[in-house]
Design a protein around this motif. Structure first.
Motif, mmCIF file in Angstrom:
data_model
loop_
_atom_site.group_PDB
_atom_site.id
_atom_site.type_symbol
_atom_site.label_atom_id
_atom_site.label_comp_id
_atom_site.label_asym_id
_atom_site.label_seq_id
_atom_site.Cartn_x
_atom_site.Cartn_y
_atom_site.Cartn_z
ATOM 1 N N LEU A 39 0.829 -1.213 0.000
ATOM 2 C CA LEU A 39 0.000 0.000 0.000
ATOM 3 C C LEU A 39 0.860 1.258 0.000
ATOM 4 N N SER A 40 1.926 1.232 0.785
ATOM 5 C CA SER A 40 2.804 2.410 0.836
ATOM 6 C C SER A 40 3.425 2.694 -0.520
ATOM 7 N N ASP A 41 3.920 1.634 -1.164
ATOM 8 C CA ASP A 41 4.517 1.823 -2.489
ATOM 9 C C ASP A 41 3.463 2.289 -3.496
ATOM 10 N N SER A 42 2.273 1.701 -3.420
ATOM 11 C CA SER A 42 1.226 2.094 -4.368
ATOM 12 C C SER A 42 0.828 3.558 -4.173
ATOM 13 N N ILE A 43 0.655 3.967 -2.909
ATOM 14 C CA ILE A 43 0.296 5.357 -2.641
ATOM 15 C C ILE A 43 1.410 6.296 -3.050
ATOM 16 N N ARG A 44 2.648 5.924 -2.767
ATOM 17 C CA ARG A 44 3.783 6.767 -3.160
ATOM 18 C C ARG A 44 3.827 6.944 -4.672
ATOM 19 N N ASP A 45 3.698 5.815 -5.373
ATOM 20 C CA ASP A 45 3.744 5.911 -6.837
ATOM 21 C C ASP A 45 2.568 6.733 -7.363
ATOM 22 N N GLY A 46 1.392 6.572 -6.763
ATOM 23 C CA GLY A 46 0.225 7.336 -7.212
ATOM 24 C C GLY A 46 0.393 8.828 -6.984
ATOM 25 N N LEU A 47 0.901 9.177 -5.785
ATOM 26 C CA LEU A 47 1.129 10.597 -5.509
ATOM 27 C C LEU A 47 2.163 11.182 -6.452
ATOM 28 N N PHE A 48 3.217 10.440 -6.720
ATOM 29 C CA PHE A 48 4.279 10.935 -7.592
ATOM 30 C C PHE A 48 3.774 11.105 -9.028
ATOM 31 N N GLN A 100 0.683 11.466 -10.027
ATOM 32 C CA GLN A 100 -0.300 12.558 -10.104
ATOM 33 C C GLN A 100 0.394 13.912 -10.126
ATOM 34 N N ARG A 101 1.421 14.076 -9.278
ATOM 35 C CA ARG A 101 2.154 15.343 -9.247
ATOM 36 C C ARG A 101 2.908 15.582 -10.550
ATOM 37 N N ILE A 102 3.485 14.521 -11.105
ATOM 38 C CA ILE A 102 4.242 14.668 -12.352
ATOM 39 C C ILE A 102 3.306 15.087 -13.490
ATOM 40 N N GLU A 103 2.108 14.484 -13.532
ATOM 41 C CA GLU A 103 1.148 14.881 -14.570
ATOM 42 C C GLU A 103 0.805 16.369 -14.439
ATOM 43 N N GLN A 104 0.609 16.814 -13.202
ATOM 44 C CA GLN A 104 0.303 18.226 -12.972
ATOM 45 C C GLN A 104 1.475 19.116 -13.403
ATOM 46 N N ILE A 105 2.671 18.674 -13.039
ATOM 47 C CA ILE A 105 3.865 19.452 -13.373
ATOM 48 C C ILE A 105 4.065 19.512 -14.883
ATOM 49 N N GLU A 106 3.826 18.412 -15.566
ATOM 50 C CA GLU A 106 4.002 18.393 -17.031
ATOM 51 C C GLU A 106 3.046 19.382 -17.686
ATOM 52 N N ALA A 107 1.823 19.433 -17.181
ATOM 53 C CA ALA A 107 0.867 20.387 -17.764
ATOM 54 C C ALA A 107 1.316 21.823 -17.508
ATOM 55 N N LEU A 126 12.042 24.297 -11.187
ATOM 56 C CA LEU A 126 12.232 23.439 -10.005
ATOM 57 C C LEU A 126 10.904 23.328 -9.244
ATOM 58 N N TYR A 127 10.451 22.080 -9.045
ATOM 59 C CA TYR A 127 9.196 21.838 -8.351
ATOM 60 C C TYR A 127 9.493 21.038 -7.069
ATOM 61 N N SER A 128 8.878 21.422 -5.979
ATOM 62 C CA SER A 128 9.053 20.721 -4.699
ATOM 63 C C SER A 128 7.985 19.637 -4.552
ATOM 64 N N LEU A 129 8.395 18.496 -3.985
ATOM 65 C CA LEU A 129 7.467 17.389 -3.677
ATOM 66 C C LEU A 129 7.258 17.250 -2.183
#
Length: 575
Positions: free
Chosen positions: A57-66, A68-75, A201-204
């Motif tokens: 679950l931790s890995d899945s949530i981490r990957d999902g958050l990352f 989702q953020r990358i998609e936002q950053i790309e836009a 530069l984007y912060s996570l």
């Protein structure tokens, strides 16, 4: 040199080591409790499942958050690049001052459009040689702090944006601690100044904090789940194990002779109630049967004792009459004289049988006691051999004795020990078939022993198993010829048990037999061995053992019902 040993030098296997003692205690607890094993196993499996599920679950949530953020950053980054390229394309700056001002305005404009990027950088491509200063949104953060050479190379050689994960130093982060981040790099064209690299530069940190919150929540949930698994397993196993423990305790007490013990919890219709009822019914039936057997046994012992006592009076009368007839046998005719002699012989056998029956009845009734003396076993053996010497001489048997030079003292009842040895020596002489009989005496710090060895007809395995049975004779015809009641070895066995000792037998057909009496020197000593070998002093023991015969031990190893009083304080050893 000091004798002290430091903790580091102490051996890890020291039994006094608290860690070793704790481990041994846990292992013992694990082996002795089924409830502990079940609960521990359930907890181990629960921990394993929770850990695996938590990591997943931790890995899945981490990957999902990352992602989702990358998609936002790309836009956002696409809009930034488009905005920058539009301003560069619309610019008419031709001089260095105008170009420098344009670059600065572009950076400031990017910071003002509301993007989630933390910082922006513009940098000339390596092939440009214009005297321009690379601007950034923050003067205290250099592009070299977050943009690696590999990212620059990938940005210049790749069409489209390039992404790289970075660690934002604590000196430049908003939280004052190292933060995870990503840098997007791409190229834009300024007509009058050539190619520029644009980095955002984007912060996570926000996603990192969200992930930590989720992990803490998962850890708390896992701890609660594991605790619930342990509590649930303990409760369930307790409901199952507690009746089993009660049954085991009741069975143990029942085996110790407490026939009135019963198992609680017999009310109900479940399996445990059925077990309790069945156990109680079995215990009640067993108590009733044992009570009947004890009553029957008591009646039988009383009958034997009463008959033996009652026969004493008529036997005395018959013996007196028989002795009168036997004394006057010379005046009788040959047939009557022979009858008088037979009558006298059978009266002797009858009296001996009555004596043995009375002795057996004392053992059965638990009335046999020891009259203990601190005696030298050699004196008892000498008296027995002197008594058996005429019989050995009449049968042509060479009777030898091997005794140590020093005293072999023990707390014994001389009368009973002499009776044991007399039975063994007389039996050996009678079954020796004219071969020698050896009597060996020995002792050690804990026990004394006597071995009587003959080289006669021997004993078969079936005879060995029955040699101490009452009224059993290996050779009935021989026993009737020489007298004997069939109770001699049975009484000897009881005498040995009364001394807390052992009487053992060994034999092989055609190779003879050997009997060993082992007695403790003092009360309270539990025998673990014997000072003498069972086969006797001859050198043929190994050859005889090849027949496959095994010793028969009577009584078995273990505590005996009667202990010898300790007389060590009331006497002293004599040289």
């Amino acid at each position: 040199m000091p004798d002290d040993v430091t903790a580091a030098e102490a051996p890890s296997g020291d039994p006094q080591n608290p860690f070793v003692a704790g481990v041994r205690s846990l292992v013992l607890r694990w082996r002795s409790s089924m409830q502990v094993r079940v609960v521990t196993t359930a907890l181990a499996l629960g921990v394993l499942v929770v850990v695996v599920l938590g990591l997943f679950l931790s890995d899945s949530i981490r990957d999902g958050l990352f992602e989702q953020r990358i998609e936002q950053i790309e836009a956002e980054n696409a809009a930034l690049v488009q905005e920058t390229q539009s301003r560069f394309s619309a610019s008419t700056a031709t001089t260095i001052g105008e170009q420098q001002s344009l670059l600065r305005d572009v950076i400031l404009g990017l910071s003002a459009i509301g993007s989630s990027a933390q910082d922006y950088f513009l940098r000339q491509a390596p092939d440009q040689s214009l005297p321009l200063v690379d601007p950034s949104s923050r003067q205290d953060l250099s592009v070299r702090d977050v943009v690696s050479p590999a990212l620059r190379e990938a940005t210049l050689t790749t069409d489209g944006p390039v992404l790289q994960s970075v660690l934002i130093p604590a000196a430049y982060s908003e939280s004052g601690a190292d933060e995870p981040g990503v840098v997007f790099g791409t190229t834009v064209e300024l007509a009058s100044a050539g190619t520029y690299e644009l980095y955002a530069l984007y912060s996570l940190a926000s996603q990192q904090e969200t992930l930590r919150f989720v992990q803490r929540t998962l850890a708390i949930g896992a701890a609660v789940i594991i605790a619930m698994i342990g509590l649930l397993t303990w409760t369930v196993t307790r409901q199952t194990v507690a009746p089993v423990r009660r049954a085991a305790t009741a069975a143990s007490r029942l085996g110790e002779g407490h026939l009135d013990v019963r198992m609680p919890g017999s009310r109900g219709q479940d399996e445990m109630a059925t077990l309790a009822r069945t156990f109680n019914e079995m215990a009640a039936s067993l108590e009733d049967q044992i009570a009947r057997m004890e009553e029957l046994s008591t009646s039988q012992r009383r009958f034997v004792s009463d008959v033996s006592h009652e026969l004493r009076t008529p036997l005395t009368t018959v013996r007196m009459a028989g002795e009168v007839i036997y004394a006057a046998r010379d005046d009788l005719d040959p047939a009557a004289r022979r009858s008088a002699e037979l009558l006298q012989t059978q009266l002797d056998r009858f009296e001996e049988l009555l004596t043995d029956l009375l002795e057996i009845s004392r053992f059965d009734a638990g009335a046999a006691v020891l009259d203990v003396e601190h005696r030298d076993l050699r004196d008892v053996v000498t008296a027995v051999v002197d008594t058996a010497a005429p019989l050995a001489e009449s049968k042509g048997v060479f009777l030898s004795v091997d005794m140590p030079g020093e005293p072999v003292r023990a707390d014994i009842d001389p009368r009973r020990v002499e009776r044991i040895l007399r039975n063994l020596v007389v039996n050996a002489v009678e079954h020796a078939e004219g071969n020698p009989v050896e009597v060996t005496v020995g002792g050690d710090d804990e026990a004394v022993a006597v071995v009587v060895r003959d080289h006669g007809i021997g004993l078969t395995p079936d005879e060995l198993n029955r040699v101490f049975d009452r009224f059993w004779r290996a050779d009935p015809a021989r026993a009737r010829t020489t007298g004997g009641t069939g109770l001699g070895l049975a009484i000897s066995q009881e005498d040995a048990r009364l001394h807390a000792g052992r009487l053992q037998a060994w034999g092989s057909p055609g190779a003879g037999a050997s009997f060993r009496l082992t007695l403790p020197r003092r009360a309270g000593i539990r025998l673990t061995g014997s000072p003498l070998p069972l086969e006797g002093p001859d050198r043929s023991g190994e050859r005889l053992l090849e027949t496959g015969q095994v010793p028969v031990v009577n009584p078995p190893t273990g505590p005996t019902p009667t202990a010898i009083p300790d007389l060590s304080a009331s006497h002293e050893e004599t040289p």
